[in-house]
Every structure is written in structure tokens, then in C-alpha cells.
Write a protein that holds these residues in place. Structure first.
Motif, short mmCIF file in Angstrom:
data_model
loop_
_atom_site.label_atom_id
_atom_site.label_comp_id
_atom_site.label_asym_id
_atom_site.label_seq_id
_atom_site.Cartn_x
_atom_site.Cartn_y
_atom_site.Cartn_z
N ALA A 15 49.06 37.66 43.70
CA ALA A 15 48.97 38.67 42.64
C ALA A 15 47.65 39.38 42.79
O ALA A 15 46.78 38.92 43.53
N SER A 16 47.49 40.50 42.07
CA SER A 16 46.19 41.16 42.14
C SER A 16 45.21 40.38 41.28
O SER A 16 45.58 39.78 40.27
N MET A 17 43.98 40.35 41.70
CA MET A 17 42.96 39.54 41.04
C MET A 17 42.79 39.99 39.58
O MET A 17 42.61 39.17 38.68
N ASP A 18 42.86 41.30 39.35
CA ASP A 18 42.76 41.84 38.00
C ASP A 18 43.82 41.25 37.09
O ASP A 18 43.53 40.79 35.98
N LYS A 19 45.06 41.26 37.59
CA LYS A 19 46.16 40.76 36.78
C LYS A 19 46.01 39.26 36.54
O LYS A 19 46.29 38.77 35.45
N LEU A 20 45.53 38.58 37.55
CA LEU A 20 45.37 37.14 37.43
C LEU A 20 44.32 36.81 36.36
O LEU A 20 44.53 35.98 35.48
N LEU A 21 43.20 37.54 36.41
CA LEU A 21 42.15 37.31 35.42
C LEU A 21 42.66 37.65 34.02
O LEU A 21 42.41 36.92 33.06
N GLY A 22 43.37 38.80 33.92
CA GLY A 22 43.91 39.22 32.63
C GLY A 22 44.86 38.17 32.08
O GLY A 22 44.80 37.82 30.90
#
Lengths: 163, 231
Positions: A15-22
Motif C-alpha cells: 500500500a502507499s505509505m500515506d494510506k498506511l499511516l492514515g
């Protein structure tokens, strides 16, 4: 494809890191219990077993340093306003504020003649979600919390901000 | 106050005395409306006092030889021991207004005298008697032994209100006096820890006085309502 094919065990997340963090942030927003008046009773009811905030990953914390979300539940007096601000400043980033009920949002019944009441907690701290009601039922608070989760999910903490 | 405003207030008060309160409620400016209401209370009180003197004159002319006896044992007890200190006593003798000077001594007397034994201070409140009038403190006393009650009234000057503290006589008075100080600015001489109780310590003004106007900002936070257009 040849490089990556059959190289991983089956527990890898792509997944994209942004989405993962979110996703990680939005599903465990521990909240700082800030019960100031009758709204606090509804907040307690929301955290208790019937409505069970734990199922959306929220745990009440008593220290600002362990919390991500501050739920300001109740009438904020002028005396308390300075403390609210101080406690907000003690929270670690990223931090969010939910203004619960009429009093925290606008002063509520003390709106016109309450000399001692802060006319909205957004005068001292930035507010992310306003939950209307006097006091709001647990369903309303949960709706507000889900809205906050949507907001956190939509954030892109790693992407460079362009002006 | 300008002449226009005074005229507006006097007209509104006259109408209100005739039974039309809407004329006062219709005044838009908040402080002006408060002043009009204060003027109304004053006018009503003056009318009442006039009536009272008329009736008491009648009573005197009917039976002038007998002096008015206070109506309760407590009142006659106080009259016997502190005759010069009583300003006024209600007809049933349950409410007595006294001078502030010897209040602490009288308080000890009321608590300890075998016929009084007023050992419980039930309540202590301040009263603002209106614009240009005095401030008042009321003590509601109760005796566990005799099961009787007494209300003591003490007036204080509006500009420098000072009353002896009874905090050492009844420990209950500690926070009561602090609250009264907080809301009315009445200084209780001899109180060992006279600080504000509810408002922040650096708050300006005395909120429950009728001429109170809230401060504009507190530590940079706006105090009066700011979100115009929400209504």
C-alpha cells in the motif's frame, strides 16, 4: 514482474505509505478524557460497554501525553480555558480536538449572559469536529468520532505540501 | 448617561409601573435595559415604603402608648443584651438587622448563650439592594438544641464594603464568606484566607453586583459573546 514474483511470504502489505499511516492513525485515536460538565456522562456512556468505543480503537487516557484526540465535553469556563489550552499544548503531534455539545461549541445556555463561560472552545484551541447536542447522545458522539477518523484517513502526512 | 437615555428610561419605568413590562424589555441596549430595571425596582420600593409609613402612622395613632415589642424570644434576647446594635427587626422577630461594628461579639453570644445556642450557620449570602443602595449580607442561623432559627442582616457601604468575619465562630462561614467576597466584593475583616472561591484569582469586578459589566478580555481571550450573526 519477474523480480518480485514469488519472493514474499503471504503476510506482506502492499500500500502507499500515506494510506498506511492514515489507516494506523485513524484506527487507534486514543482520547484524552476532558469531562467538564454533563456531556462527560454521555462521553462515559459512549466509552462503556453498550456503545464500546474500543471497537473503533479508542481508549480513554488520563494524560495528554498519551492521547491523540482531546474530547472537550462540557462547559468551558474562563478559568478552565487557560488549562484547556495548556493541556492541548502538552499533547504530542498529530493531535485533534472534538468539541462535544453546545457549551463547548458556542457557550450553550451561557451564550449571552454567562460572563464566566468561554464562548466556544475554538477561541483557544483549533477544533476538528463539532458534535451538536445538549448533551449529544452516544450515537452522535460516535458519528463525530467516525467523521474524525475519515478526516485522519484523508490526511497525507508524508506527501510534500505544495503551496 | 445622556438626557435622551434618561428620558427613555423614565418613560419605560412609568409604563412598567402601569403594568406594561414589555416597554422595558424592548430596550435594545443591554446596560440601558439593566439601568431601567434597577430604576423600576427603586420606584416600586419607594412606593412600598410610602405605603408602609402610612399604615404604621395609622397603627400608632390607634395605640401609641404601647411600644412595639419584638415578636420572638431571640429578638428580645438581643434587645436585652445589645440594645444599641439593632437597626431593624421584622414583625415576627425572625429577621433582625444589626450594625456591623460588634457583629463578631454578637455572633459568639448568639452561638453560646443558653437561650440562643445558634450553633449552625445554614447559609450566608450577599444581596445587592440596587443601584445607589447598600450591599447586604444575610446569615441564616439555626439551633440544633432549640430548633429555632434567626436571620441576621448586615448592611455594608457599596464603595468600601467591610464586615467583621465570623469564620472563626462558625467554620461553615469560611467558604460562604469567600464566595460572597467573590461575587459582591464584600471584605470580611479577620477572615484568615479571603481569596476568590469560584472566579479566577485575577478576575476583574464583582459579578453579582447589579452594576457589573464584564471585562472585555481575559488573558487575551474575548469574554463577551463574539459570534454575532449566529442567532
Amino acid at each position: 514482474m519477474g523480480l518480485l514474483e514469488h519472493k514474499f511470504q503471504d503476510n506482506v502489505v502492499v500500500a502507499s505509505m500515506d494510506k498506511l499511516l492514515g489507516w494506523a492513525r485513524s484506527t487507534s485515536p486514543w482520547f484524552f478524557q476532558f469531562g467538564l460538565a454533563c456531556c462527560a456522562i454521555e462521553m462515559m456512556a459512549t466509552a462503556a460497554s453498550r456503545h464500546d468505543l474500543m471497537r473503533i480503537g479508542m481508549i480513554p487516557r488520563s494524560s495528554p501525553r498519551q492521547a491523540d484526540v482531546m474530547i472537550v465535553a462540557g462547559t468551558v469556563t474562563m478559568k478552565m480555558a487557560l488549562r484547556v489550552k495548556k493541556l492541548y499544548e502538552q499533547m504530542a503531534n498529530p493531535k485533534y480536538v472534538i468539541s462535544m455539545g453546545s457549551c463547548a461549541t458556542s457557550g450553550g445556555p451561557y451564550w449571552q449572559y454567562g460572563y464566566h463561560v468561554l464562548k466556544g472552545v475554538d477561541l483557544v484551541v483549533p477544533v476538528d469536529v463539532y458534535v451538536p447536542g445538549c448533551p449529544p447522545r452516544p450515537e452522535a458522539l460516535i458519528e463525530g468520532l467516525l467523521k474524525l477518523q475519515e478526516k485522519i484517513q484523508a490526511e497525507r502526512p508524508l506527501t510534500k505540501k505544495t503551496a | 448617561m445622556t438626557a435622551d437615555q434618561e428620558k427613555l428610561i423614565s418613560e419605560a419605568v412609568e409604563k412598567a409601573l402601569a403594568g406594561d413590562m414589555d416597554s422595558i424589555n424592548a430596550i435594545e441596549d443591554r446596560s440601558l435595559r439593566a439601568k431601567a430595571k434597577a430604576a423600576l425596582v427603586k420606584a416600586k420600593r419607594a412606593a412600598k415604603a410610602e405605603q408602609k409609613t402610612e399604615t404604621s402612622d395609622d397603627a400608632k395613632s390607634a395605640d401609641s402608648s404601647v411600644p412595639q415589642e419584638p415578636g420572638s424570644p431571640l429578638a428580645s434576647l438581643l434587645t436585652a443584651f445589645y440594645p444599641g446594635e439593632i437597626v431593624e427587626s421584622s414583625n415576627d422577630g425572625n429577621s433582625i438587622q444589626i450594625k456591623p461594628e460588634k457583629w463578631e461579639e454578637i455572633a459568639v453570644f448568639l452561638r453560646d448563650h443558653a437561650d440562643a445556642l445558634l450553633d449552625q450557620l445554614e447559609c450566608l449570602t450577599g444581596v445587592d439592594l440596587g443601584e445607589g443602595e447598600e450591599l447586604q449580607v444575610r446569615y441564616n442561623l439555626h439551633s440544633m438544641k432549640h430548633r429555632h432559627k434567626l436571620e441576621v442582616l448586615i448592611n455594608a457601604d457599596r464603595n468600601s464594603p467591610e464586615i467583621p468575619s465570623v469564620e472563626t465562630v462558625w467554620r461553615m462561614a469560611d467558604w460562604f464568606e469567600r464566595e460572597t467576597y467573590d461575587m459582591y466584593g464584600i471584605v470580611f475583616n479577620g477572615h484568615r484566607d479571603l481569596r476568590r472561591l469560584l472566579c479566577p484569582e485575577d478576575w476583574e469586578g464583582w459579578p453579582l453586583r447589579k452594576d457589573y459589566e464584564e471585562q472585555k478580555t481575559y488573558h487575551g481571550i474575548v469574554v463577551p459573546k463574539v459570534k454575532e450573526g449566529w442567532e
